[in-house]
Every structure is written in C-alpha cells, then in structure tokens.
Scaffold this active site. Structure first.
Site, mmCIF file in Angstrom:
data_model
loop_
_atom_site.group_PDB
_atom_site.id
_atom_site.type_symbol
_atom_site.label_atom_id
_atom_site.label_comp_id
_atom_site.label_asym_id
_atom_site.label_seq_id
_atom_site.Cartn_x
_atom_site.Cartn_y
_atom_site.Cartn_z
ATOM 1 N N HIS A 356 -2.524 -4.652 8.748
ATOM 2 C CA HIS A 356 -3.199 -4.010 7.613
ATOM 3 C C HIS A 356 -3.152 -4.797 6.318
ATOM 4 O O HIS A 356 -3.783 -4.396 5.350
ATOM 5 C CB HIS A 356 -2.606 -2.623 7.359
ATOM 6 C CG HIS A 356 -3.156 -1.568 8.248
ATOM 7 N ND1 HIS A 356 -4.379 -0.981 8.038
ATOM 8 C CD2 HIS A 356 -2.661 -1.008 9.374
ATOM 9 C CE1 HIS A 356 -4.608 -0.090 8.989
ATOM 10 N NE2 HIS A 356 -3.584 -0.095 9.816
ATOM 11 N N LYS A 545 -5.588 5.256 -6.271
ATOM 12 C CA LYS A 545 -5.034 4.582 -5.093
ATOM 13 C C LYS A 545 -3.541 4.370 -5.339
ATOM 14 O O LYS A 545 -3.052 4.614 -6.441
ATOM 15 C CB LYS A 545 -5.733 3.248 -4.832
ATOM 16 C CG LYS A 545 -5.774 2.294 -6.018
ATOM 17 C CD LYS A 545 -6.560 1.021 -5.704
ATOM 18 C CE LYS A 545 -8.049 1.279 -5.673
ATOM 19 N NZ LYS A 545 -8.654 1.077 -4.352
ATOM 20 N N ARG A 546 -2.842 3.916 -4.337
ATOM 21 C CA ARG A 546 -1.426 3.589 -4.493
ATOM 22 C C ARG A 546 -1.262 2.577 -5.629
ATOM 23 O O ARG A 546 -2.109 1.708 -5.808
ATOM 24 C CB ARG A 546 -0.954 2.979 -3.169
ATOM 25 C CG ARG A 546 0.510 2.770 -3.012
ATOM 26 C CD ARG A 546 0.830 2.514 -1.541
ATOM 27 N NE ARG A 546 0.030 1.447 -0.953
ATOM 28 C CZ ARG A 546 0.374 0.159 -0.958
ATOM 29 N NH1 ARG A 546 1.496 -0.229 -1.515
ATOM 30 N NH2 ARG A 546 -0.392 -0.739 -0.394
ATOM 31 N N LYS A 551 -3.350 -4.319 -6.722
ATOM 32 C CA LYS A 551 -4.515 -3.444 -6.893
ATOM 33 C C LYS A 551 -5.011 -3.452 -8.340
ATOM 34 O O LYS A 551 -6.081 -2.954 -8.635
ATOM 35 C CB LYS A 551 -4.178 -2.032 -6.424
ATOM 36 C CG LYS A 551 -3.930 -1.959 -4.906
ATOM 37 C CD LYS A 551 -3.537 -0.565 -4.452
ATOM 38 C CE LYS A 551 -3.193 -0.516 -2.965
ATOM 39 N NZ LYS A 551 -4.369 -0.591 -2.088
ATOM 40 N N THR A 653 -10.142 1.999 1.818
ATOM 41 C CA THR A 653 -11.033 3.048 2.321
ATOM 42 C C THR A 653 -11.484 3.956 1.186
ATOM 43 O O THR A 653 -12.485 4.647 1.310
ATOM 44 C CB THR A 653 -10.358 3.897 3.418
ATOM 45 O OG1 THR A 653 -9.098 4.366 2.942
ATOM 46 C CG2 THR A 653 -10.154 3.093 4.692
ATOM 47 N N LYS A 657 -15.117 6.115 0.400
ATOM 48 C CA LYS A 657 -15.222 7.527 0.023
ATOM 49 C C LYS A 657 -16.041 7.678 -1.257
ATOM 50 O O LYS A 657 -16.853 8.595 -1.388
ATOM 51 C CB LYS A 657 -13.824 8.125 -0.146
ATOM 52 C CG LYS A 657 -13.043 8.194 1.161
ATOM 53 C CD LYS A 657 -11.539 8.286 0.945
ATOM 54 C CE LYS A 657 -10.794 7.930 2.221
ATOM 55 N NZ LYS A 657 -9.369 7.644 1.994
#
Length: 818
Positions: A356, A545-546, A551, A653, A657
C-alpha cells in the site's frame, strides 16, 4: 424497494426487541434503545440470508478468499445494511408511522472503531463489493475494544480519549465461541523424533483464547451475506486462585491482562519496546486464529491438505498480516504432517500480498530478538524460509552479495516483513498504476527483476453504495432520474450517461441546488460542532485524511496564512470567499503531525475572529473525522485537496469519493490522481507541483536547499517567520519552531523540507488562484463538476474486486435463494 419486506412484521420485531432486551415499551425507550431495537429487527432479516449464504458455500464447495487486515473502517452499519437489503425506504416509512425519525436513529450508532485511515476503509469497501458481486469471502481482523482513539480538540490541540464504541454493545455482531482457538506466545521449542520424523513442540508458552465475533456483510439486493470475522482475546484461565491464595496477585491476573492488552487499542504507540511487542502480538494473534480456523473449515469437507490452496486464498492487506506465511507453514508441517516442500508449495499458492505504500513505516521490520522471543517456532520457520530464499538469490546472481543485502528476509538484526510477504506470495500488487510502476522500478526493483510474473496492479476503488447512495441521497436520486436507471448502484460505469447533461442549463441548475443543500447540511454540522458560521455560497475547499507530513496538510495551511497576509495588506482584495475545511487524526506519538493540527487551529482562531477580512476566509478543523461525518463532507465539497508529495501516496481513495460527489481535484500527479485526470481530463482538474520522477530525482541527489528559497523569496520568508514570531501564538512564540526547523533544517542534520513543501508552494498557490478564477464562471464549474461524477465509473471497488478475482483469487460467484 424490497417486495418481500413486511412493514408490520418489522414493527413487531422491533417492539419485541425492546421488550426482550430492555423490558420497555416504545414510548418509554431512550433513543439509544430504539436504535438497538431497529438494528435487531434489521438483523432478523439479515440472518436468514446469512444462513442461506453459508449453506450455499457448502453446497457449491466454493473457493474462499480471506481478506486479512489489521483495520476495517466500516462506518455505521444500520443505514448501509438497510440500503443493501433494498429496504431503506420501507423501514423509513414504517418508522415514520410510529412517529420515529430514521436520521435521529442512525445518529445513535457509533462508528465501529476498527480502523484508522484509507487502508481500513478500502478493506471495508472491498467487503461490500465482494458481497454485492456474490463472491464468497471472509474479512479477518481484530475486535478492538477502543480502536485507535476518539479525537477531541482542546485549546487547538489533539487530545486522545478512549473510543468506547462497544459501551452499548454491537447489535449486529454474533459471538461464535464454538470456533474459539488457542494462540501461543513465547516459551521455547522442543525438537523430538517420532516415527522417523522430526517434531517441533512449543513449551513454556503463554496463551490466550481467540474468540470470533461475526459481523454480516450484506450484498446489495442479492441475498448474499458474507462475514467480517473479528477476533477478541479471552484468558484461558480467567483468574488463578492458587496464585492469589499464595499472595502472587500479579500472576493471578497475568492471563487476563495478556488477553485484555491484545485487543485494547488499534496500533499501540510502538516507539518503545513494550509497544512493539504488543503490536507484533496483535498481528500474530488475529493471523494465527484466522489461519487455524481456515484450515479447520477446509478439513470439514476435504482430506488432502496439499490441495488447500485450491479452495483458499489469503490476501494480505499490507505487511501487517505477513506472519500468515510462516504461520500457515507451521500448521501444515507441525500439525498436518506435510514436508517442507509440500507446505511451501501450498503456502506460496495461497498467499497474495498487497503493498500500500513505499513509506518506510509500512514496510515493517521487527528486531530479530523480539520476534524470536515472542514467536519461537514461527521464527525457526522464518529463518529456514530466509536460508532457502538467500540460496535462490545466490543461484540466480552468483557472487552478487549486494542482491542478498537488498533482498534477504533476515538482515542486519531485523525481520523484513515486506520481503517475506513477497517471497511467500504468488501475487504482489500495487494499488494505482503509478504506485505499481514505482514499486517495480524503484522500491522493489530487485524482487521484480527476479520474479516479474508476481507483480501486477490493482487500482483501488470505493463503494458507490455508501459514498453516493447513502452519503448523498439527493445526488443519488438525481443521477437515477437523469440517466433513467439505477443500474449505476451495482455498475458504476453506467453513470457516464450523465455526461450529456453537463452543459444543459436545467441540469446545471438542479445539480447546483443539490450541492447547495449539501453545503447547508455541512454548515449546520460545523455550527453545531465547531460553533463557526460558514457561508454556503463560499468555495468549500476540503482536505480530510489521515494527518501525515507526506499528505502535506502543512502546505495547505501555509497557503491559508499567505492568503490571510494578502488580505491584511489589502482587505478589499478581489477573491471568492473560501471556507478551508480540514479533518484528520494524527497518530498519538507523531509529534509534528499533532503540532500541525495545533497550527491549523491557531490560524483558524486568528482568521475566523478578524472582522477586517470581511469573512473572505474561514478555517474549520472538524473534530473526530470518521466515516459517518465524511459522508456529509464529501457531498458538500467543491474542491478536493489531494496534494501529497508526488510518488508518496500509493493511491488514495478520498480523491475518488470527492470525484463521485462532484468536487474538482486540486492535486499533484500522484497515486490515483493520475488515473482520475486520465478519466475526467486535465482541463477539469487543477494539477500542480513536481512530478514523481522529479521528486525521486531530487531524493537520489540528497534533496535541495530550501534556504535558497527562504533567503530569496520575501513572501515565503514572511509566512515562515510567522511560525516563530508569535503571529499565530502570541503566548508562546516558539510553539511552532519544530515545523519551522523541519522546513529549513536550521538545527538538524536531517534533510530539510523532506516533502518539498516550499519547492511546490508557488505552483500550489497558482493552482489555488486558477480555482478562484474558474469558480466565478459557474457554468464552467458546474459542467466540470458533473463531468467528474460522470467519469467516476472506473473508481468503483466493484471493478477492483473483479480484477482481483480474475487475476489473483479465481473465485466462482454464488447465487442465494431465500
């Protein structure tokens, strides 16, 4: 509409549940009790299909996939189950006749605390798709009592509190104590010869009982109900009275404490030895229990263990379940009497591995001494797997010891779990085209060159049933009306029929009204939970998100600081009002990520309370981001922030969405963003920043010098100085010094600005400027938003699962009649 649904029967089932569980009548019940009663009544409907599904498994003698994951971020079950039973409207109507509001009832359900971020949500989407497509499957995980944690924001800081999601029980779970299984830790291995064979027996161990709890995974409209099996740990002997009588109180409760700790929390902080040990225990606990149960289930109907792989596939969701490889070997050799070669052939035809991320924390490594002490027999098997694998490497690459160093499973005092997963699996897949190429050409290049046939790509997906049908009912209804069919619910590419309405003025008007209603819904949630008034006519610019440095939530908030500075210089600056919405949890031990949350909230405190900027910017941090509030957020978003450093995000993901709900992507060419742009067209997204190749090139050459930017760019210098001059933290000017240092490396020997935030800053700011300009042309924006929905068909998890089935698992569909 479910033609078989009987509203009166449902009402009676619910009233009976209230009576038998709480000794109450409807008028006396609390909202939580009513939720429980509704859930039990829905479960009554599910159970018949659940039983019928498993009878069909046996009748067809199906091959099963066991999807093994440390996380399953399921979200609330009630609404999703009702939708997949095709009974949502019927139940809503039945409840309304009883004077009950389904929305209020759904809000009584806690999100199951079984996951953290995208990895766990993907696993949940996959289970939904497997059931909907009619493929036999088990999810296998842990029944965490508290999950990761519940996030509270106090004075701008993240505070972790226990997430007591099980405090009222879980009405959908079924305890299956008849399948309880012993899992052993520690001790030593005794080798004995018997009947001309060497036997290995673990002695002096501690053990716990793994007790499974089954949750139904309901397929959409097809009577198929698969199972998520989550394991709870129970002590073998609850209380040692003999020890207690002798005064050894600690030993008396030792068994209980061992069991309690294993299932207490998700991913305990592992920056100390006790944390590492507990995390490895968790992994072995649920894997050993799942593998033991799979073997027993197989033996109920089959005799020859050498053909186990013909009826079972184990999909390892990242490196966490890798211990399945040596554990299956242990059972096949020690308990089933197979030879090493026979067991290895079965194992390597059963296990498949999904990678992942290329981030180092996911390519797990365990200290050999810890692994050996905790799992002595499993370690012996790992040692032998490594010995044979190294021999194979040396045969293929004689004299090339660098290959051994790069690929050995045991090396430099560590067990390298990702390498064991690759050696022990017949399939290794990445989760987006770009990610898979990076694995093949960079991170796992040696393995790819050695066994190229193992490697394949499976771009991730999401379930449209939760993230459109349940999460955005207004848009779901409109999609069905516009394209004239609800087939998109199980065949998302059908949604492409929307494309022809993208420029239709009436369709645009309807779409905009739906988006506005969803923004009103989110604005209400923000007011109730944050006390902040936000303008639904502003651009809702969302990053949820996390929280991890790669990120780049930091890039986002630095840009907000830049915009705020511009507004302070010129309060009449011509800009479309913007609401910046953040939602994220940071791991409890991740100090810089937690400090970034504090920075976002400190900036929000200043910006939101400054009347001089005329409400042109608002900043909101949504506490306790989770599946249930995510559905509200996705539906309301205009801009989808997917701004990871290129090459770092395997797939993502959330990006899918947002796209499905008509938000435009602001992102780097990273992960699945690349494929989103391929589908919708680069003209309908806002792409910025360095490419993956450029990032990798810099990394190979030791990075770049951000001080050059700092010294030569007065604007960036001004923003960064605000981190250390008290501008957003007057009581403690040094509060954000660590973030400042991480960008400029003023005190550390580490590489500065590891994630290229300053390098990409102006490209990002330019993309944000383009968004401001584009949003003014509402016809263009609405057209692009509708096209994003219309071209989201590829990103259904149904498509991903069909690819797994065709290329990896080779399952047959089942048909269930009730």
């Amino acid at each position: 509409m479910n033609t078989k649904f009987d509203k009166e029967e449902f009402k009676q089932a619910m009233i009976y549940a209230l009576k038998s569980k709480y000794r109450k009548k409807l008028e006396d019940a609390t909202p939580q009790e009513i939720f429980q009663a509704v859930a039990y009544a829905v479960k009554d409907i599910i159970v018949d299909e659940w039983i019928a599904t498993h009878k069909q498994y046996d009748k067809q003698d199906v091959k099963l996939v066991y999807y093994m994951s440390m996380e399953f971020l399921m979200g609330r079950a009630l609404g999703n189950n009702m939708i997949n039973l095709m009974a949502y409207d019927d139940i809503k109507e039945a409840l309304e006749k009883m004077g009950l509001d389904l929305n209020v009832i759904e809000d009584q359900e806690p999100d199951a605390a079984l996951g953290n971020g995208g990895l766990g949500r993907l696993a949940a989407c996959f289970l939904d798709s497997l059931a909907t497509l009619g493929y036999p499957a088990y999810g296998c995980g842990i029944r965490y009592r508290y999950g990761m944690f519940r996030q509270k924001i106090e004075n701008g800081y993240q505070v972790e509190v226990p997430d007591e999601w099980l405090v009222n029980g879980n009405p959908f779970e079924v305890r299956r104590s008849e399948y309880s299984t012993e899992v052993k830790f520690g001790g030593y291995v005794e080798e004995i010869w018997e009947g001309g064979r060497q036997h290995f027996i673990q002695r002096g161990y501690q053990s716990v009982m793994a007790v499974p709890y089954d949750l139904p995974i309901v397929g959409y409209g097809n009577n198929v109900v698969n199972t998520l099996r989550i394991w709870d740990a129970q002590p073998i002997n609850l209380f040692n009275l003999d020890s207690f009588d002798k005064g050894d109180y600690q030993k008396a409760v030792e068994q209980e404490n061992l069991a309690k700790n294993i299932c207490e929390v998700l991913y305990p902080n592992d920056n100390h030895t006790a944390g590492k040990e507990l995390r490895l225990k968790q992994q072995y606990f649920f894997i050993s229990a799942s593998v033991q149960r799979a073997v027993k289930k197989y033996k109920m109907h089959h005799g020859d263990m050498r053909r186990f792989h013909e009826k079972n596939s184990f999909q390892l969701n990242d490196t966490h379940p890798t211990v399945a490889v040596p554990e299956l070997m242990r059972i096949l050799i020690d308990e089933e009497g197979l030879t090493w070669d026979e067991a290895w052939e079965v194992t390597t035809k059963t296990c498949a591995y999904t990678n992942h991320t290329i981030m180092s924390e996911a390519l797990e490594k365990w200290p050999i001494d810890l692994f050996k002490r905790l799992l002595p027999r499993v370690y012996q098997i790992v040692d032998e797997i490594n010995r044979r694998f190294v021999e194979q490497i040396r045969r293929m690459y004689p004299g090339n010891e660098s290959k051994v160093a790069n690929m050995a499973i045991l090396y430099n005092g560590q067990v390298r779990m990702a390498y064991m997963a690759i050696a022990g699996s017949f399939s290794v897949n990445g989760v987006a085209k770009l990610h898979t190429e990076i694995l093949k050409n960079q991170e796992l290049r040696d393995f790819y060159e050695m066994t190229p046939w193992k490697f394949n790509n499976k771009t991730n997906g999401i379930t449209q049933r939760r993230f459109l049908l349940h999460g955005n009912p207004l848009l779901a209804k409109w999609v069905t009306e516009k394209i004239g069919t609800d087939a998109w619910i199980t065949d998302l590419p059908k949604i492409e029929g929307l494309a022809k309405f993208a420029e239709d003025p009436q369709a645009q008007k309807e779409f905009n009204e739906i988006k506005y209603q969803n923004k009103l819904r989110l604005a209400k949630y923000i007011k109730e939970n944050n006390g902040i008034d936000v303008d639904p006519n502003s651009i809702f610019d969302v990053q949820v998100k996390r929280l991890h440095e790669y990120k780049r939530q930091l890039l986002n908030i630095l840009h907000v600081m830049y915009l705020y500075s511009r507004l302070k210089d010129d309060p009449n600056l011509d800009m479309v009002p913007r609401t910046f919405i953040f939602g994220a949890k940071a791991a409890a031990g991740y100090k810089r990520a937690k400090l970034t949350i504090k920075l976002i909230n400190s900036v929000a405190e200043v910006v939101n309370n400054d009347p001089s900027i005329q409400g042109k910017i608002k900043v909101v941090f949504i506490e306790e981001y989770r599946v249930s509030n995510a559905e509200i957020i996705f539906a309301a978003a205009d801009v989808s922030e997917q701004i990871s450093t290129a090459s770092k995000e395997a797939s993502g993901t959330g990006n899918m969405k947002f796209m499905l709900n008509g938000a435009l992507t602001l992102g780097t060419m990273d992960g699945a963003n690349v494929e989103i742009v391929e589908e919708v067209g680069i003209e309908n997204a806002f792409i910025f920043g360095m490419s993956a190749d450029e990032v990798i090139g810099y990394e190979k050459n030791g990075g770049y010098n951000p001080m050059d930017i700092f010294n030569n760019d007065q604007t960036i210098r001004r923003i960064l100085m605000q981190l250390i001059n008290g501008y957003f933290s007057p009581q403690n000017p040094e509060l954000f010094r660590d973030i400042y240092d991480s960008l400029l490396n003023t005190k550390s020997s580490d590489r500065a600005d590891t994630y290229f935030i300053l390098k990409d800053f102006w490209s990002y700011a330019d993309a944000q400027r383009r968004i401001d300009q584009a949003y003014r042309n509402r016809e263009w924006w609405t057209k692009a938003a509708i096209l994003n929905v219309a071209h989201s068909g590829k990103f259904s998890s149904d498509r991903t699962i069909e690819e797994y089935v065709k290329d990896i698992w080779h399952l047959d569909k089942i048909k269930v009649e009730v």
